[in-house]
Design an enzyme around this catalytic site. Structure first.
Site, short mmCIF file in Angstrom:
data_model
loop_
_atom_site.label_atom_id
_atom_site.label_comp_id
_atom_site.label_asym_id
_atom_site.label_seq_id
_atom_site.Cartn_x
_atom_site.Cartn_y
_atom_site.Cartn_z
N ALA A 12 -1.51 20.94 5.76
CA ALA A 12 -2.26 19.69 4.88
C ALA A 12 -1.02 18.34 5.27
O ALA A 12 -0.77 18.66 6.35
CB ALA A 12 -1.85 19.97 3.33
N HIS A 13 -1.38 17.41 4.96
CA HIS A 13 -1.37 16.07 5.37
C HIS A 13 0.28 15.39 5.61
O HIS A 13 1.20 16.63 4.52
CB HIS A 13 -1.97 14.91 4.51
CG HIS A 13 -1.71 14.78 3.51
ND1 HIS A 13 -2.92 14.09 2.59
CD2 HIS A 13 -1.37 15.55 2.19
CE1 HIS A 13 -2.08 13.90 1.52
NE2 HIS A 13 -1.76 15.00 1.64
#
Lengths: 343, 343, 343
Positions: free
Chosen positions: B235-236
Site C-alpha cells: 500500500a501507499h
C-alpha cells in the site's frame, strides 16, 4: 497556486492571519517547506506545528496555530484532500484518438475523449465526454462508459458491461470476466455460460488487478460511490451498496448482497449468497459465514462480534496455560475426592 | 557447456574427480541424464545419488559422491543457482525499439535497450543501458528506469516512479497505482489525490500482478535486494527494508515500515502504520496487528510468538474436549461441595 | 431458438406438454418472461414456479410443473447449463490475423484462428485450429497452444509453455512467470533461474489475474479439466490433478501435488512440498500445513478435520466465558480444600 482566502472558500473554512498569502503545494508537517500549506487534523499532531517550515496550516477549530496563518475548518482532513486536489491535480487536456489506438467503426466516442496508443475499442462501444483511456486498455463490444472516467493502462472491460460517470479504474482492473460457475457432470464439470454483465455506477473507484466478474444471468452491480482497493475479487451476481469501502485482497463470493456504507478490512471475505446490511464493518482478515445485520462490527474466521473476537483472541494465546490450569484443578479435585472418601 | 574446473572456480568449490569433464545442463537427482550436473544440498538427499544418471554432482563438504565426479562447496544450493545461471541463462541480445512500440519523442533511451512491440513509453522517460521491455509494457510520463532491468509483458509503471538497476518485474506487475485514500465527507468519500511516487531500488524482483501503490505524499519505497512474489499488495507510503522477502498474496497496509532481511510467509499481512524491525519472520497467513521488534518469529491472527501460536493451535483443535472436561470438573466439584454440606 | 423436443434431446430429458413449443432464452424463475425457459433444480424452489412468466421449465423427476410445459431430467442444473449454452452462446466466426496484431514470421497458426489487434505472438509459436486471442494477448517464443482455446484480453503466456485444447484463459491470466526461488548468499539472495515450463492440459479454465508460475526445473502441471478462479497463485513445480476446482484467491505453494477432483474454497492455501490426495475438500480460508489423505474434508489455520474445526470454532467464541468458569472452579475448589483442612 492559490491564496488562503480562495482555499478557505473552497473548503468552507475561515482564515486566521494573512488572507492574501499564496501557497503552491500541500505537504505533511515534517516535509513541508516555505510556500507549502500543511494540515493538522487532530490534537495529537498539534505539537508538530512548532518545527514546521510550512507557510500555512489547515487546522481544526479551537486549535492555536501560533504565528502561522491558518485555515480553520470543521473537517481538516477533508479540507486537506480538497486543497490538494485544487493545487496539485490537473486533468490532462483531451487529445482525441492517438496513433496506435484501434477503435471500431461503430464505436461512438464523445468529441473530447482521449484514447491512448495500444487501446482497442470494440464494436458499438460508447465513451462519454472527457473520458480518458490510458495505453493498452481493451474495451470489448457493446460496452457503455460514461463521462469523465479514467481507465488506467491495461484495464479490460468485457462485452456489454456498463460504467457510469466519473469512474476511476486503476491499472489492470478487470471488469466483466466470466463468473466461476460449473455444473457437475459425473466427475467432470460443464461450464455454465456467464451471459450476464457488470454494471458500475457513478463515482466508483476500482483498484489495480481487481476483478469484478460478470453475472451468470443478470447483473453484478457496484453501486454509486463504492471504493474498492487492489487485488479484490467480486464474484458473479454480487451487489455492493452505495459508498461501501472494500480494502485490498478482499473476496466477495457469488450472489452475496452488501448494503450501503459498509467497510471491509484488508484480506477479509464472505461466503456466497449472504445478505449483509448497511453500515457493517468487517475487520481485516474477517471471514463472514452468515447473514449480517446492519451496523454490526465483526471479525474472525468465522466472523463473530468484533469485541468478542478480540477477547477470545487474547484467551487463545493463553490456551496452553489454560489447559495446564484445568489439569491442575483436576488433580486437586481428585485428591480432595479421595480424601473425602477416606474420612 | 563448461568443465567442472570452470564451474568450481565460479562457485568457489573444489573438484573431486575429472576436472576436465564437461556438463551442459543442471537437473535434479531423479531427472538428470548423462551430461547433466545434479546437486545434493543436504545429507537427507544423499541416498538419491546412487540411482542418478547425472555425470557430476555439486555436493556439501564431507559427503561421499562415490565414483561420481563432484564439485564440493560450502553452499551447494547457492552453487547450484550459480551453475544453472552460467549454463542455461542467456540474456537476449539488444534489439532496439522494435516495430509496433510507441516511444515519446522526449524519452531518453540508452543505445542498447530492447523495446518490444506494443510497449508505450511516455514523455521524458529515461531507460538505462541493457534494459528490456517485453511486449505491451506501459511506462507513463517521467519514469526513470535503470540499467539491465527486465520488465516483462504487461508491466505498468505509472507517472514519476523511479526504478533502479537490475530490477526484474514479472508479467503484469503494477507500479505506482493510486494509494487507497479517501476523506469521509458525510456519508460519501472524497478522493485524496495520490501525488507521491514509488521508488524501487537496485536488485529488486517483483512478482506477477503484484501492486505497489504510489504514496499519497512522498514515497513508497522498496529497498535494495527486496524480493516480492506474485499477487502481493504494497500500500501507499510503505517502506520495505533491504533483502526482505515477501511471499505470494501478502498484503502490507499503508505507511507500515518493514526492516531489513525480514520474511513474510504466503498470505500473511500487516495492519497500517506499524514498525516492523529487522530479521522478523511472519509465518504464512500471519496477521500482524502491532509493532514488532527485530528477530521475532510470529504467526496467527492476530500474530503472536510463533511457538506460542503452534502450541495454542494444538489446544484449539481440542477445545470441545476441554469444555467437556470443565463441565465434568464442575459436576464433580458441585457433588463434593454438596457432600461437604451434608457431613 | 429451439423447440422443447430439441432441448430434451440435448439434455437427455423428457417433454411434458407441447413438444413443439419454441423458447429463445434461459432465465431464472423471477426474471423469466414469455418465450423463456426457466429451471427448478430442487424441491425448495418449486413454489416459485407459481408466479413465473416463463413459457417452460427444466425440472427434476417427480415434480409437478402444473400447466407449464416442462423438460424433466435427472440433473436439471446440468441441463440448464447445456440449454443456456445451446441457446445463447455463439463462438465468433474466425477472423484471421487482424490489423495491429504482431505475429513472428516463424509462428505457425492454423487457418481459422483469430488474433485480435495488439496481440504479440513470438517466434516458433504454434496456435491450433479455432483458437481466439483477444486484444493485447502476449505469447512469448516457443509456446504451443492447442485447438479451440480462448485467450482473453491481456493474457500473457511466457516462453516454452504448453497449452492443450479447449483451454479458456480469462483476462489478465499469467502463465509461466518465474517461480519464486532464491538461494541465500550471506544476507543477500541469489536468483535461481526458473528454466522449467508450465503445461496446461485440455479443458482447463483459468481465472482473471491468476498466476501459474513456471517450474524451476521441470514442469508446473495443470491437468485435464481443472477449473481455477480469479487471483489464484499456483507456485512453481505444483501439480494440480484432473477435475480439481480452485476458488478465488487461493495460494498453492511450491512443489505441492494435488490429486484429482479436489475442491479448494476461496482464500484457502497450502504450504509447499505437500501431497494432497484425491477428492479432498479444503474449506474457504483453510490453510493446509501437512499432507492430506484422499476424501478428507478440512478447514482452519492450520487445517484440521472440518467437523472438528466447526466445533472448536464455536468454543473459541466462548473462550472468555470458559476462562471465567475455570477461575470460578478454582476459587470453589480452593475454598473446599480450606474447609477440608479446617474440619
Amino acid at each position: 497556486m492559490a491564496t488562503l482566502k480562495e482555499l478557505a472558500a473552497l473548503v468552507g473554512g475561515k482564515v486566521v492571519g494573512d488572507e492574501q498569502l499564496e501557497v503552491t503545494r500541500v505537504a505533511p508537517l515534517g516535509a513541508a517547506r516555505p510556500g507549502d500549506v500543511t494540515f493538522v487534523a487532530s490534537p495529537k499532531h498539534l505539537a508538530g506545528l512548532k518545527g514546521t517550515q510550512a507557510s500555512a496550516v489547515i487546522l481544526f477549530p479551537g486549535a492555536d496555530s501560533g504565528p502561522l496563518p491558518a485555515i480553520v475548518c470543521d473537517n481538516p482532513y477533508l479540507a486537506f484532500a480538497k486543497v490538494l486536489t485544487h493545487l496539485q491535480v490537473r486533468r490532462p487536456a483531451p487529445r482525441g484518438i492517438l496513433p496506435g489506438a484501434q477503435v471500431a467503426g461503430s464505436a461512438q466516442l464523445a468529441a473530447d475523449v482521449t484514447i491512448h496508443p495500444g487501446c482497442v475499442v470494440g464494436e458499438r462501444v460508447c465513451v462519454g465526454a472527457g473520458t480518458i483511456l490510458y495505453p493498452n486498455v481493451v474495451i470489448y463490444d457493446d460496452v457503455v462508459i460514461g463521462d469523465d472516467c479514467t481507465l488506467h493502462a491495461g484495464v479490460i472491460v468485457r462485452e456489454g458491461c456498463r460504467i457510469g460517470h466519473r469512474v476511476i479504474l486503476q491499472p489492470g482492473a478487470i471488469i466483466g470476466s466470466d463468473g466461476f460457475g460449473f455444473a457437475p457432470d459425473g466427475e467432470r464439470y460443464f461450464k455454465i455460460p456467464q451471459v450476464g454483465i457488470v454494471e458500475i455506477e457513478d463515482d466508483v473507484e476500482i483498484g489495480s488487478a481487481t476483478c469484478v466478474d460478470r453475472a451468470a444471468l443478470g447483473v453484478t452491480r457496484i453501486r454509486r460511490g463504492v471504493k474498492i482497493d487492489n487485488l479484490v475479487q467480486i464474484a458473479h451476481n454480487v451487489v455492493v451498496g452505495e459508498d461501501t469501502v472494500i480494502v485490498a485482497q478482499v473476496g466477495i463470493a457469488g450472489s452475496t448482497e452488501i448494503g450501503r456504507h459498509c467497510t471491509f478490512g484488508g484480506q477479509s471475505g464472505t461466503a456466497g449468497h449472504l445478505k449483509i446490511g448497511d453500515h457493517v464493518t468487517v475487520g481485516g482478515r474477517g471471514a463472514v459465514a452468515g447473514h449480517v445485520q446492519s451496523k454490526k462490527i465483526i471479525s474472525g474466521t468465522p466472523a463473530i462480534d468484533h469485541q468478542d473476537w478480540l477477547k477470545a483472541s487474547l484467551v487463545f494465546a493463553k490456551l496452553p496455560e489454560l489447559r495446564r490450569e484445568i489439569n491442575r484443578l483436576k488433580r486437586q479435585l481428585d485428591e480432595l475426592t479421595d480424601k473425602m472418601k477416606e474420612s
